[in-house]
Each structure stands twice: as C-alpha cells, then as structure tokens.
Design a protein around this motif. Structure first.
Motif, PDB file in Angstrom:
ATOM      1  N   UNK A  82     -40.464  35.467   3.534  1.00 24.48           N
ATOM      2  CA  UNK A  82     -40.188  35.661   2.115  1.00 24.48           C
ATOM      3  C   UNK A  82     -41.034  36.819   1.597  1.00 24.48           C
ATOM      4  N   UNK A  83     -40.360  37.821   1.025  1.00 25.94           N
ATOM      5  CA  UNK A  83     -41.104  38.888   0.360  1.00 25.94           C
ATOM      6  C   UNK A  83     -41.125  38.550  -1.113  1.00 25.94           C
TER       7      UNK A  83
ATOM      8  N   UNK B  35     -40.679  27.705  12.501  1.00 27.89           N
ATOM      9  CA  UNK B  35     -40.556  26.645  11.517  1.00 27.89           C
ATOM     10  C   UNK B  35     -41.463  26.765  10.308  1.00 27.89           C
ATOM     11  N   UNK B  36     -42.015  27.934  10.066  1.00 28.79           N
ATOM     12  CA  UNK B  36     -42.889  28.071   8.895  1.00 28.79           C
ATOM     13  C   UNK B  36     -42.221  28.924   7.819  1.00 28.79           C
ATOM     14  N   UNK B  37     -42.804  28.852   6.621  1.00 24.38           N
ATOM     15  CA  UNK B  37     -42.427  29.806   5.586  1.00 24.38           C
ATOM     16  C   UNK B  37     -43.548  30.821   5.513  1.00 24.38           C
ATOM     17  N   UNK B  38     -43.193  32.053   5.862  1.00 26.09           N
ATOM     18  CA  UNK B  38     -44.198  33.105   5.974  1.00 26.09           C
ATOM     19  C   UNK B  38     -43.951  34.111   4.854  1.00 26.09           C
ATOM     20  N   UNK B  39     -44.940  34.284   3.987  1.00 22.94           N
ATOM     21  CA  UNK B  39     -44.757  35.217   2.885  1.00 22.94           C
ATOM     22  C   UNK B  39     -45.382  36.570   3.221  1.00 22.94           C
TER      23      UNK B  39
ATOM     24  N   UNK C 156     -34.680  33.494   8.656  1.00 20.95           N
ATOM     25  CA  UNK C 156     -34.045  33.905   7.405  1.00 20.95           C
ATOM     26  C   UNK C 156     -35.050  34.749   6.620  1.00 20.95           C
ATOM     27  N   UNK C 157     -34.646  35.981   6.296  1.00 18.82           N
ATOM     28  CA  UNK C 157     -35.552  36.860   5.545  1.00 18.82           C
ATOM     29  C   UNK C 157     -35.012  37.023   4.132  1.00 18.82           C
ATOM     30  N   UNK C 158     -35.862  36.791   3.143  1.00 22.67           N
ATOM     31  CA  UNK C 158     -35.429  36.965   1.764  1.00 22.67           C
ATOM     32  C   UNK C 158     -36.319  38.006   1.095  1.00 22.67           C
TER      33      UNK C 158
END
Lengths: 508, 393
Positions: free
Chosen positions: A199-200, A31-35, A166-168
C-alpha cells in the motif's frame, strides 16, 4: 510468516538526468500488509512500476525475486501472469461499461475463444462483488458509481485473477472517511485469505492503523524498514525518516521585503466540481502581502492547483462560493483574461500540458498572454515583439540558439523560464507559481529562485505552490499547509519545520 | 558561396517552398503532355477562375482546421446560399448591391449556428457540421423544388464569375495585350520590392537577423519574375478576371489577419494548445465562433462565385466542395493536428488540385483515374509534410 514472497534487490532506475531509484532494496513477507511511504518524488511509484513491469526488465538494474525465483517482466501482462496486480490512483476503469464488463475486461470468459459467455460472466462478477463486499447490480455502469465503489470494483477486477500480491497506489486519496475505512477493512480481510498487499499512502494515520511493516523511501533510496509487531511505527518516527535530510544549500540567501499592504486575499472560499460531483475546497482563507512569497505546502491532490485555478478565472467551470479581494477591492474573474487584466498571473504546474505552445517559438510563447501590449489597432508589431522577447531572453537568461527556436526543443529549465517570461510580460502584481521547479535541474532551480527574489524586491507578491518541502522552507516568507481541500495550518517561516508541515499535510 | 547560401535557405524552408516546387513540377509535366496547351493564356485564365470557389473555401477551412475542427457543411451551404442569391435577384427583384452583402451576412450567421453546438456545448464539429451538411442539402433541394435550375439574368452578378477587369482603349501599343492587367502586375512587383527593402532596412536598424544579401536579391528576382510571368500570361487572354481579383483580396486579407494581427496569433495559439491558450487569457469559445462565422461567410462567397460562373443556381450546386476545400488545405500543408498551416499554402493547394483536374481533362484522362490521381497526390503531399516537419526543427 517470515518467508519473503517478494524481494527487490539493489534496484537502480535512471531517467535522463535523474536517478529515480538508487540501489533500493525492498522485501515483502507473505500475507502481510506492507506500506510504502515517502515524500512526493521519493520513488515509490517508480519502484512499483519496476515491479509491475511498466519499466520493463533491462531498463533498470537489480533483481526481482518472487518466491525466490528471478523475475524478468517485459510488460504488465508478465507481472499479471505472475500474480501481481497494481491499482493506480487514476482508476483504469471504462466509465461507459458495466461493472461486470470491467471486472473481466481483457480476461473475458469464453469457451470457444470467440464469443463471450455473458451469463457466466455475470455470475462470477457477483461472486467477486460479494468478496469485496460491494452491493451493487453488476449491470450498473461504472460512471454511475461513486469513487469509493469504483475503487472496490478495481479490487474485484484484480482479485478474480487470483493475485498473490496486490499493490494499491494511494487508494484512499480521493475517498471520504467512511469509504476509506471500508477499504482498509477489506484489505484486512484479504490478508486473512492470504493475499499480500503493498500500500502506498500519504495518510500516516491510516498507515499506522493497518501496516504490518513500513518501508520508508527518500530521494530514491530505502531509508529503513519498520515493523509494527516490534512497536517501531509511530507518526513522529515516520515523519522523521521521511524528511530527515539536511536542506542543502541550493537556495539563494533571502531578504524580506514584505509590506503591510495586502495584495490578494481569499475569504471563505468554497469550490465544488460539478463534473466529479464533490467538494474540492472548503472554507479557504488566505492572503498574500505586497513583496511577500507565500508558500502553499501540501501533498499532491490536496487541492492547491484547483485553488489557484478557481481564483484565476475558473477555466474548469467549478462552482465557487466566497470572496476574492485584490488590493482590498472585491473581484470576480469570469475568465483567465479578466484575472490577467487585473494583474494576476498563474504559471501552471504542467508546462507542456497547459503552459506552453510547444510547436511555437520562444518569441511567440513569451508574448502570447499580452499581445495587445505590442500591437497597434490589433496588428502585431513584429519588431517590438522581437525586442520584447530578446529582453526576456537576456533578463531570465533563457538559453536558446534563437528566439525563433520552437520551445519543444528547449530543456525543461529553459522551457520553464519561457513560461515565467510569458507571465512577467503581463506585468502582474500577484504571481501564482504552481510547482515552479518541477522536473528541472538544480542549476536552473537556483536561477528561478533568484528571479523570484528579484521580483518580490520589486514589489510583486508571489504565491508558490510546491510539494517539495525544502523549497517551501527555503523560499517562503510564510507558509500555508493545504490538506484534503482545507487550510490545515499557517505559520511564519521562522516557525516552520519539515516535520511540522508534513504532520499537517498528512493529517486528514 | 551563393550555392551554399541557397542550399541552406532551401533546406531550412523546404516545407514552405515544397508546395511551389510541386506546383511547378505539375505545370511542367502537363505542359509537356499537352503540347503546351496547359500553359496557354486561355487555359491558365480558366484554371484560375475555376479555382476561385474552392480557393475561398480552402482559405476559411485553413483556420477551421488550425483550431482543430472541421466544417463539412460549407459545400451545400455554398450551394444553398447561391440559390438564395438567385431567388433574391430573379424572383424578389432585389438589386445586386443588396443581394451580395445579404448573402454574406447570411453565410456568417449560418457559420455561427454551426459553431454553436461545438463552441458552447463541446460537441465535435464533425457531428455538428455533418448535421449542417444534411440540413443545407435539404434546404437547397427545397428552395429549388418548384423551379429546378434558376437562370440568373443579372449581368452585374454574372460578371463576378465570368467578367474581366476593363482595359484602357487600344492606343496602338501592345495590341492583343490587356494593358491594365500588365500595369497592375508591374505595380504589384514595385510595391513588393519596396516593401521588402523597407522591412529589411528596419530589421537591420534593430540589428535583427536577415537573409544574406545574395539570397535576398534572389528572392526579389524570383518573386518578381513569377508575378511578371503570371500577369504576362493572363494579359495575353482577357486579363485579370473579377474572380481572381476577389480571390486575391480574400487571400491577402486572411494572410494579413493570420500573420500580422492579435486575433490571428490567438487562433494559432488555440490550435497549438487550447488549454494553454485559455489560461493565457484567450477565449477559445469566442474565437471558435469567429472562425466558423468567417468560414460561413466565405462559403457564401463561394456560393456567389459558383452561381455567377454558371449564371444559374442548380439543385446540385456545392456537392463535394467541402471535400475539395479540405483536400486543398491538406495539400497546402495545413496540419490535421492543429496549429500549423498558412492560408497562402491552402491557396496554392487549391491551385495544385485544380491544375490536376484541368491538366488531366486536357489529356482526356478518364474521370475514374482522375480521382485516383488526386487521392495519390493528396496522400503524397501529407506524407511529404509529415516527413519534413520532423526534420525542420
């Protein structure tokens, strides 16, 4: 909140001659946004390709754990089944198909396994579009949408498959500010709904704004993992971790041969790409003096290659506006041939794609751009050609069994030397080198740097486009930083540091 | 030592020599199956004359395929221009020395028109030349609509497809033999040997790599014997025909252009990698026009050769010529991927293709089987080519 949904342990991935990933560990909480940040070539994309199964199980070492279970993906479809979706920078949509066809491509809705239920498809597509807040008719063709909206369609396509992760990959690189903001908001909403997101991104401001956690990669290794909640993420910290390596001693010592005479100057240069329908470069001003190496630093996609191409005869048919001066005189090149004739040469970044003729031999590649020089009344003098080729083979130390060897059989470094030989044979005054040492080994790099030094000593001007900061710092006399189609800054080499350049390059 | 050298040279050049070996094998087979009729002077002479109009098309098609295009329009263009030539000669009363250049220019223009959508607008040449195929077919029917077959009565024109070069009057030596042909053959051999020696000497002066001496001599002997044999066979019938003279000039000219000139090198560079070529200062557009223009001109020449051979223009002239030319080029080692292929290869390919027809006709093979055999040979040639290419590094 603290259970890791995904763990990648001790991942090592080697390509011939290069260790792309070296014992990388990467942990993502549910549940996190991992950059994921790092310089070009740090291994971010490779890591994601390992995760999504593009590099299948067995081609790397290490373990992937999803919800604590060991995963062995043989291909993308395996990782998709496990709930991992990846969206690349180069969108994988089919332009001639409608939005709803694209969303369900490869997962068509069918009750009998043979015919597609179009009404149901459109209905479901509408639901997905609502979820990504895209207000378009699902029958619209993809090619009629802007890049920002296409990006949202990609996300809708991923989400309908009930993704967990989801990978962006650099989703906002091609977007303007509004579209970027929309996209980030959408990611936040997905987080609310329990989607984990990797997220990259190169845009550090954006990373700071949205990330819960940041992992920094450098040279194929994990440098550190930082947590937003504990206030560890800030721009200087990120930059420090991204570039924090010592510049190794792989650059030949440099003397400076800069004369006052300006060899090439570009003034108020604007470039518009009618095919993409957007402005690539805006108000570019720069110059290079005789005997100078000017570095054009920046990230991939900043517009440096487009800048070089637009000056070098504009083969892609951009609309350009502004002035180019060569030795003080205004010039306008309608074709690369004009530029070459005027003494400008451009070594492309993709030597196999548009630099060399792989099926021809060393000799033919070297003489290609200046055959007139070795011909009389349109007839090529074979003996002079062989002599010329041998001359460059010796002076550039091209290691090949014979000049009649096809260049496809040479190593990357030697291929690059053939490219260089080709452009030196046109005897240019201004040489534009686009990523001159990409994909070649350290030894060959050193040799190319030595050749560059020799050329400027002889009075040539070199514009070096490079995404490798150490190379920029090690070889340039002066540095321009290009970012988002603009010159973000200029500095003499004495004032340039990795941090400063990275700061400008990531500042959109 | 000698065999070691021979093995090495053959191994390294298997692709180039494969064509000749294939031709040799085919000729031997047909000579056996036809009790020697195939190799008779009369048959070989006929065979070469029949090859003429396909061979010139194959030469032009080589360049088109090398730059990664195709031209389907050339068959009916040849037929149409042949009809125009007939009309100009018979109905307009124009002299032959005016008609031939006029037709060649028209052909070149037609080629440029075919090239326009491709070079200027980026439309696939398959489509634009298919349009040409339809248009010229219609045009051919249109110009022959009132008259049907047009009989050509101009002797000079008809001589191109049926005549032979003149001979010196019989002076008692070598009766029944065409002496000028024999003499030309001898001159060709002498020129060839002289040229090879000179280029070898020059290469040695520069310290360049050359064939070992024994292989060099073998090459000289082999080519000399081959040329000698062909001239001997031809001079046993009517001698060298004008068609063969025209074809040899075209092949020699195009061989020179493709291997020795800047333009030729640029064409192969475009075929090898159009993007790299463009960035090396080569105008892909201009050369595309040039290659299609030359193709059109050769189509005109093909039409002239065919009309002259039949001494008439027919409503179906040119049917499937383009396919024969394309097949000849592929058999001759031209790569569909672009950038690879020699006009001499396509010329030999055309001879191989015609030899099959000629030999099977002599054997009274049913036409249905002939097509099957030709198809099999085409696919075998291409498989051989692909198989040896990956090895021949």
């Amino acid at each position: 909140m603290n259970t890791p949904i995904l763990e990648m342990k001790n991942i090592t991935k080697e390509f011939p001659g290069v260790k792309a990933l070296d014992n990388v560990s990467f942990r993502v909480t549910e549940g996190e946004i991992h950059c994921l940040v790092g310089e070009n070539g740090a291994g971010k994309s490779t890591l994601m390709k390992v995760l999504s199964g593009v590099h299948s199980h067995g081609t790397y070492t290490g373990d992937i754990l999803l919800n604590g279970q060991l995963q062995e993906y043989k291909g993308i479809s395996d990782s998709e089944d496990a709930g991992i979706a990846i969206i690349y920078q180069e969108l994988a949509l089919i332009p001639e198909m409608s939005v709803y066809e694209n969303i369900f491509l490869g997962h068509e809705i069918s009750s009998n396994g043979f015919t597609v239920e179009w009404n149901e498809t459109i209905k479901r597509a509408n639901e997905m579009l609502k979820r990504v807040r895209l207000d378009v008719n699902p029958s619209t063709k993809i090619k009629d949408l802007g890049v920002g909206k296409q990006q949202l369609v990609e996300i809708a396509k991923a989400l309908h498959r009930d993704v967990k992760i989801l990978i962006l990959d650099e989703p906002t690189a091609a977007l303007n500010e509004d579209d970027s903001e929309n996209l980030l908001n959408l990611l936040r909403e997905q987080r609310e709904q329990g989607v984990t997101c990797i997220l990259i991104s190169h845009k550090l401001k954006e990373v700071i704004e949205i990330a819960d956690t940041v992992t920094v990669l450098r040279d194929g290794q994990t440098v550190c993992t930082l947590n937003a909640a504990e206030g560890e993420i800030s721009e200087p910290v990120l930059i420090k971790h991204m570039v924090g390596r010592e510049i190794d001693n792989i650059y030949p010592s440099r003397e400076h041969y800069i004369a006052e005479h300006v060899a090439l100057e570009v003034k108020d240069w604007n470039v518009y790409d009618p095919q993409l329908g957007r402005e690539l470069l805006k108000d570019i001003n720069f110059n290079v003096k005789k005997g100078e190496i000017v570095g054009l630093a920046g990230l991939m996609g900043a517009g440096r290659t487009e800048l070089a191409l637009s000056i070098f005869g504009n083969p892609d048919g951009y609309h350009t506006h502004g002035d180019v001066f060569l030795d003080g005189a205004r010039v306008s090149f309608g074709h690369p041939a004009d530029a070459i004739k005027a003494g400008v040469a451009y070594l492309t970044e993709d030597r196999k794609g548009n630099g060399l003729i792989l099926i021809q031999d060393v000799k033919q590649n070297i003489t290609l751009a200046n055959l007139r020089e070795i011909s009389k009344r349109g007839v090529v003098d074979n003996n002079t050609e062989i002599k010329t080729a041998n001359q460059y083979r010796t002076s550039l130390d091209i290691r090949t069994p014979s000049i009649e060897q096809k260049v496809q059989n040479l190593s990357g470094g030697n291929q690059q030397k053939v490219c260089l030989g080709k452009w030196l044979f046109v005897k240019p005054n201004v040489l534009i080198l686009d990523e001159p040492t990409r994909g070649i080994d350290v030894g060959a790099k050193y040799e190319i740097y030595t050749i560059m030094n020799r050329l400027v000593k002889e009075g040539m001007s070199i514009i070096m486009i490079s995404s490798e900061l150490p190379e920029i710092l090690g070889m340039s006399d002066r540095v321009y930083v290009v970012s988002g189609g603009k010159i973000a800054g200029e500095m003499p080499i004495g004032e340039a540091t990795q941090e400063k350049i990275m700061d400008l390059a990531t500042d959109y | 030592m000698f065999f070691k050298h021979l093995q090495k040279v053959l191994k390294e050049n298997i692709r180039e020599y494969g064509m000749f070996i294939a031709l040799f094998v085919i000729m031997v087979i047909f000579t056996i199956t036809t009790d020697g009729i195939f190799i008779s002077s009369r048959n070989i002479s006929n065979l070469l004359n029949q090859t003429g109009y396909t061979a010139v098309l194959a030469v032009g098609m080589t360049l088109v395929i090398v730059i990664r295009h195709i031209d389907l329009s050339v068959g009916f263009l040849a037929g149409f221009l042949g009809a125009v030539a007939a009309i100009a000669l018979e109905f307009w009363g124009l002299p032959v020395y005016l008609v031939i250049p006029m037709i060649l220019v028209l052909g070149a223009l037609a080629g440029l028109v075919t090239a326009f959508p491709t070079a200027q607008l980026g439309i696939p040449s398959f489509v634009s030349s298919l349009a040409g195929w339809l248009i010229y077919r219609g045009a051919l029917l249109l110009v022959t609509a009132g008259t049907g077959t047009i009989i050509i009565t101009d002797d000079a024109f008809n001589a191109i497809g049926n005549g032979y070069i003149p001979d010196i009057p019989d002076i008692g030596i070598l009766p029944e033999i065409h002496k000028v042909t024999l003499l030309l053959g001898l001159i060709a051999i002498v020129l060839f040997i002289f040229n090879e020696l000179r280029s070898r000497k020059k290469k040695l002066e520069y310290d360049f790599e050359v064939l070992p001496m024994d292989m060099f001599i073998l090459k000289l002997v082999f080519v000399s014997v081959l040329v000698g044999l062909i001239t001997w066979v031809l001079s046993g019938y009517n001698g060298l025909s004008w068609t063969v003279v025209v074809v040899l000039i075209v092949v020699a000219l195009y061989h020179f252009i493709t291997t020795q000139t800047v333009v030729g090198r640029h064409i192969y560079a475009i075929g090898g990698n159009p993007d790299a070529a463009e960035l090396s200062g080569i105008s892909v557009k201009n050369l595309t026009f040039a290659v299609f223009g030359s193709m059109g001109m050769l189509a005109a020449l093909s039409g002239i050769l065919f009309a002259s051979r039949l001494q008439s223009a027919t409503t179906t002239a040119g049917t499937l010529f383009e396919m024969d030319a394309i097949a000849s080029a592929y058999i001759g080692g031209v790569s569909a991927a672009g950038g690879v292929g020699q006009v001499t290869g396509s010329f030999i390919g055309a001879i191989v293709y015609m030899s099959l027809t000629s030999g099977m006709n002599l054997m009274n093979v049913d036409i249905a089987y002939q097509y099957v055999v030709r198809g099999a040979v085409l696919v075998a040639a291409v498989i051989f080519d692909v198989a040896t290419r990956s090895r021949g590094k």
